[in-house]
Enzyme design. Structure first.
Site, PDB file in Angstrom:
ATOM      1  N   HIS A 155       0.844  -1.197   0.000  1.00  0.00           N
ATOM      2  CA  HIS A 155       0.000   0.000   0.000  1.00  0.00           C
ATOM      3  C   HIS A 155       0.876   1.243   0.000  1.00  0.00           C
ATOM      4  O   HIS A 155       1.869   1.310   0.710  1.00  0.00           O
ATOM      5  CB  HIS A 155      -0.907   0.032   1.234  1.00  0.00           C
ATOM      6  CG  HIS A 155      -1.732   1.280   1.281  1.00  0.00           C
ATOM      7  ND1 HIS A 155      -2.894   1.426   0.554  1.00  0.00           N
ATOM      8  CD2 HIS A 155      -1.539   2.465   1.927  1.00  0.00           C
ATOM      9  CE1 HIS A 155      -3.388   2.640   0.765  1.00  0.00           C
ATOM     10  NE2 HIS A 155      -2.583   3.285   1.590  1.00  0.00           N
ATOM     11  N   ASP A 160     -15.666   2.968   6.160  1.00  0.00           N
ATOM     12  CA  ASP A 160     -14.590   3.890   5.790  1.00  0.00           C
ATOM     13  C   ASP A 160     -15.020   4.805   4.653  1.00  0.00           C
ATOM     14  O   ASP A 160     -14.708   5.998   4.661  1.00  0.00           O
ATOM     15  CB  ASP A 160     -13.324   3.115   5.401  1.00  0.00           C
ATOM     16  CG  ASP A 160     -12.202   4.062   5.007  1.00  0.00           C
ATOM     17  OD1 ASP A 160     -11.754   4.834   5.872  1.00  0.00           O
ATOM     18  OD2 ASP A 160     -11.802   4.059   3.829  1.00  0.00           O
ATOM     19  N   ARG A 211     -14.942  13.101   6.457  1.00  0.00           N
ATOM     20  CA  ARG A 211     -13.644  13.696   6.835  1.00  0.00           C
ATOM     21  C   ARG A 211     -13.183  14.674   5.768  1.00  0.00           C
ATOM     22  O   ARG A 211     -12.661  15.759   6.070  1.00  0.00           O
ATOM     23  CB  ARG A 211     -12.590  12.593   7.015  1.00  0.00           C
ATOM     24  CG  ARG A 211     -12.726  11.818   8.309  1.00  0.00           C
ATOM     25  CD  ARG A 211     -11.855  10.565   8.308  1.00  0.00           C
ATOM     26  NE  ARG A 211     -10.452  10.901   8.137  1.00  0.00           N
ATOM     27  CZ  ARG A 211      -9.535  10.068   7.631  1.00  0.00           C
ATOM     28  NH1 ARG A 211      -9.884   8.851   7.246  1.00  0.00           N
ATOM     29  NH2 ARG A 211      -8.279  10.426   7.512  1.00  0.00           N
ATOM     30  N   SER A 254      -8.159   4.122   8.557  1.00  0.00           N
ATOM     31  CA  SER A 254      -8.732   4.077   7.214  1.00  0.00           C
ATOM     32  C   SER A 254      -7.948   3.119   6.318  1.00  0.00           C
ATOM     33  O   SER A 254      -8.519   2.242   5.669  1.00  0.00           O
ATOM     34  CB  SER A 254      -8.739   5.488   6.611  1.00  0.00           C
ATOM     35  OG  SER A 254      -9.184   5.467   5.279  1.00  0.00           O
ATOM     36  N   LYS A 289      -8.998  -1.273   5.381  1.00  0.00           N
ATOM     37  CA  LYS A 289      -9.129  -1.778   3.994  1.00  0.00           C
ATOM     38  C   LYS A 289      -8.127  -2.890   3.711  1.00  0.00           C
ATOM     39  O   LYS A 289      -8.448  -3.882   3.065  1.00  0.00           O
ATOM     40  CB  LYS A 289      -8.955  -0.626   2.998  1.00  0.00           C
ATOM     41  CG  LYS A 289     -10.150   0.332   2.983  1.00  0.00           C
ATOM     42  CD  LYS A 289      -9.976   1.464   2.015  1.00  0.00           C
ATOM     43  CE  LYS A 289      -8.971   2.453   2.488  1.00  0.00           C
ATOM     44  NZ  LYS A 289      -9.145   3.819   2.025  1.00  0.00           N
TER      45      LYS A 289
END
Length: 434
Positions: free
Chosen positions: A82, A161, A168, A183, A187
């Site tokens: 990620h 999320d 947000r 967040s 995921k």
């Protein structure tokens, strides 16, 4: 239990229980808690923060708000990667086939562009015919058959999320470390992989501007992974200038293919091999240093490039893109040059402004529902430390009729600082945390 009491408790800096966090998240997803109360809660968290335990509960609750994938059908350890997002960050397009060519299955769910950073899914959709939406069965089947698949996130993955992030974004509570960590990790954990490599970026082109904040975020995400019994490692990478040269969808795919052919920019290659070597280490295939050597060999032999070809073909894309990307991919024919106004050396680049310049040309989204133009973008010809002559091209803008060229040129002018003396270019990999 009342939302008012939970908001008040956090506003006063007190620690929340698992039940209170589950009540807030669950109630908001079901529509029982209104936007204005969740916005107040998020603002309280923004100023008072969540501690490690609260962050764990928040992550866990969001992860369990929808489907949690089971990838156990795929043999071997599944390692995900990620990135927290940066300008010109096309590493997934290089790392995924590179790691898959070394025998580690890559089952990757990626996102779309929002704001000044690009999205892997948008880049892949530049390739004619490439399908980024596969059923879960197809996704797993492709990984079993070919060792690789890259798809967009499924609709029912972490719905909490999606809903909370949108709020947000609208209430200026995005850049709070515990909320960012929750967040991302909700995921990743819902995606079903066994281990994670996190590319946490800092600098002008990243969401986290400072190194220390990025390091804090990395350590918190590693802790969350550990608490969930998952292996993880992190790389802190510098985004004080765009990664590579290409910024924009088709242009970034071209640069990724060139990198897989062994002709890519050094910073992109170094970061890709570092991330890939960590993935091999977490999969138990090789230690970090040996992993780097293995991946370097996969680039030299062309095995990584062939794995990219297999990925494209397996997901319906035109595999000729590997041989002649300029011909197959949609690239704008009109090119506008951004030139140096004086002689000297590039001493600073505000990468975020370069990213926004690409966005106003049409390569990104201001709002989630905006359509992007795969043809447009920027190729950065000069980076930090490079010398320039007056009138020399610093960047090339690939533009369409819909592009706001004037604004893009203005942003590039603001982004570049040219000085009399040379500056040392920043190294892309600042720290590896294992």
């Amino acid at each position: 239990m009342r939302a008012y009491d939970v908001i008040l408790k956090k506003r006063n800096g007190e620690k929340l229980s698992r039940e209170e966090i589950e009540f807030m998240v669950g109630g908001y997803v079901k529509g029982e808690i209104p936007d204005y109360q969740m916005a107040a809660f998020l603002m309280a968290v923004y100023f008072r923060h969540l501690d490690e335990e609260e962050t764990y509960y928040f992550t866990e609750t969001m992860m369990r708000s929808g489907e949690v994938l089971d990838l156990s059908e795929i043999p071997g350890p599944k390692v995900d990667k990620h990135s927290t997002g940066g300008v010109g960050d096309k590493t997934t397009l290089v790392v995924a086939p590179l790691v898959a060519s070394a025998g580690v299955p890559v089952a990757k769910m990626s996102g779309r562009a929002l704001g000044h950073t690009g999205g892997t899914i948008d880049k892949l959709e530049s390739i004619p015919g490439f399908r980024t939406e596969l059923s879960l069965e197809e996704f797993i089947d492709n990984v079993k058959k070919y060792g690789i698949a890259i798809v967009g996130q499924t609709g029912n993955l972490v719905p909490a999320d999606k809903k909370i992030y949108a709020l947000r974004d609208a209430t200026a509570t995005v850049d709070e470390i515990s909320l960012i960590a929750s967040s991302i990790m909700s995921k990743k954990l819902a995606g079903g992989s066994d281990a994670f490599v996190l590319d946490v970026k800092f600098g002008t082109g990243a969401f986290m501007k400072g190194f220390e904040d990025a390091r804090k975020l990395a350590l918190l995400m590693l802790k969350i992974a550990q608490q969930h019994g998952k292996k993880a490692a992190a790389v802190l990478s510098n985004m004080d200038q765009p990664l590579g040269s290409a910024v924009g969808n088709s242009l970034e795919v071209i640069e990724a293919i060139e990198t897989l052919k062994g002709n890519g920019p050094e910073d992109l290659k170094d970061l890709s091999i570092t991330l890939g070597a960590l993935m091999l280490e977490l999969a138990g295939v090789a230690d970090f240093d040996d992993g780097k050597k293995i991946l370097q060999t996969k680039l030299e032999t062309g095995e990584a490039l062939e794995k990219f070809r297999i990925l494209v073909k397996a997901q319906g894309g035109d595999e000729r893109v590997v041989d002649d990307p300029w011909k197959v991919l949609p690239v704008a024919e009109q090119v506008v040059e951004f030139s140096a106004e004086r002689e000297g050396y590039v001493s600073k680049i505000d990468a975020e402004k370069v990213g926004i310049a690409s966005m106003v040309l049409g390569a990104g989204r201001k709002k989630k529902e905006d359509r992007i133009d795969h043809r447009v973008g920027i190729i950065v010809e000069k980076k930090i430390g490079d010398s320039v002559k007056k009138g020399e091209t610093i960047a090339k803008l690939f533009v369409s009729d819909r592009s706001d060229v004037e604004n893009a040129l203005k942003l590039l002018k603001e982004a570049y600082v040219i000085s009399d003396s040379p500056s040392k270019p920043p190294r892309v990999v600042e720290e590896v945390i294992k």
